[in-house]
Design a protein around this motif. Structure first.
Motif, mmCIF file in Angstrom:
data_model
loop_
_atom_site.group_PDB
_atom_site.id
_atom_site.type_symbol
_atom_site.label_atom_id
_atom_site.label_comp_id
_atom_site.label_asym_id
_atom_site.label_seq_id
_atom_site.Cartn_x
_atom_site.Cartn_y
_atom_site.Cartn_z
ATOM 1 N N TYR A 26 -6.451 -7.001 4.319
ATOM 2 C CA TYR A 26 -5.181 -7.700 4.488
ATOM 3 C C TYR A 26 -4.544 -8.029 3.143
ATOM 4 O O TYR A 26 -5.243 -8.166 2.137
ATOM 5 N N ALA A 27 -3.228 -8.234 3.170
ATOM 6 C CA ALA A 27 -2.454 -8.742 2.031
ATOM 7 C C ALA A 27 -2.795 -7.999 0.740
ATOM 8 O O ALA A 27 -3.349 -8.565 -0.195
ATOM 9 N N VAL A 28 -2.432 -6.734 0.699
ATOM 10 C CA VAL A 28 -2.818 -5.841 -0.390
ATOM 11 C C VAL A 28 -1.607 -5.475 -1.241
ATOM 12 O O VAL A 28 -0.533 -5.199 -0.722
ATOM 13 N N GLU A 36 5.150 -5.946 -4.370
ATOM 14 C CA GLU A 36 5.126 -5.957 -2.914
ATOM 15 C C GLU A 36 3.711 -6.198 -2.409
ATOM 16 O O GLU A 36 2.747 -5.668 -2.952
ATOM 17 N N ILE A 37 3.604 -7.017 -1.377
ATOM 18 C CA ILE A 37 2.311 -7.242 -0.733
ATOM 19 C C ILE A 37 2.404 -6.667 0.669
ATOM 20 O O ILE A 37 3.255 -7.067 1.467
ATOM 21 N N PHE A 38 1.546 -5.720 0.954
ATOM 22 C CA PHE A 38 1.510 -5.073 2.255
ATOM 23 C C PHE A 38 0.618 -5.874 3.201
ATOM 24 O O PHE A 38 -0.379 -6.472 2.776
ATOM 25 N N ASP A 39 0.957 -5.871 4.483
ATOM 26 C CA ASP A 39 0.174 -6.620 5.461
ATOM 27 C C ASP A 39 -1.265 -6.108 5.562
ATOM 28 O O ASP A 39 -2.194 -6.899 5.700
ATOM 29 N N ASN A 59 2.675 -2.051 6.590
ATOM 30 C CA ASN A 59 3.071 -3.334 7.153
ATOM 31 C C ASN A 59 3.005 -3.299 8.670
ATOM 32 O O ASN A 59 3.042 -2.234 9.290
ATOM 33 N N HIS A 60 2.921 -4.479 9.256
ATOM 34 C CA HIS A 60 2.811 -4.601 10.706
ATOM 35 C C HIS A 60 3.982 -3.907 11.410
ATOM 36 O O HIS A 60 3.803 -3.285 12.454
ATOM 37 N N GLU A 78 -10.183 -18.092 11.676
ATOM 38 C CA GLU A 78 -9.863 -19.104 10.660
ATOM 39 C C GLU A 78 -9.269 -18.460 9.411
ATOM 40 O O GLU A 78 -8.306 -18.959 8.840
ATOM 41 N N TYR A 79 -9.843 -17.352 8.994
ATOM 42 C CA TYR A 79 -9.340 -16.634 7.822
ATOM 43 C C TYR A 79 -7.890 -16.198 8.047
ATOM 44 O O TYR A 79 -7.029 -16.370 7.173
ATOM 45 N N LEU A 80 -7.605 -15.631 9.202
ATOM 46 C CA LEU A 80 -6.261 -15.145 9.493
ATOM 47 C C LEU A 80 -5.255 -16.290 9.599
ATOM 48 O O LEU A 80 -4.111 -16.154 9.175
#
Length: 85
Positions: A26-28, A36-39, A59-60, A78-80
């Motif tokens: 996630y968040a790469v 840019e941060i990709f989902d 991305n989503h 919890e992480y998400l």
């Protein structure tokens, strides 16, 4: 991001895609797009990560179809939730 993240291990098909991808992170960000941060990041399915320089980022909004939803436990939930904040 207002949408829900898919669990790790989920298998998706992107818009216009013919090859399935498995979500592995996630968040790469990438060196090619440092601002840019990709989902998600992922690998081709069923091959997996063959080389370290072939990670897919997306991305989503690019997901056309969810083929399989990965395992989701309390720890990942919890992480998400923290990631969405």
């Amino acid at each position: 991001m207002s949408k829900d993240y898919l669990p790790l291990g989920s298998i998706v098909l992107l818009n216009g895609g013919k090859k399935k991808l498995m979500i592995t992170g996630y968040a790469v960000s990438t060196p090619e797009y440092p601002d840019e941060i990709f989902d998600y990041c992922g690998c081709m399915y069923p091959e997996g990560t063959i080389r370290s320089d072939t990670i897919c980022v997306f991305n989503h909004s690019e997901i056309n179809k969810i083929i399989f939803r990965g395992y989701l436990d309390k720890e990942e939930k919890e992480y998400l939730e923290n990631l969405k904040k």
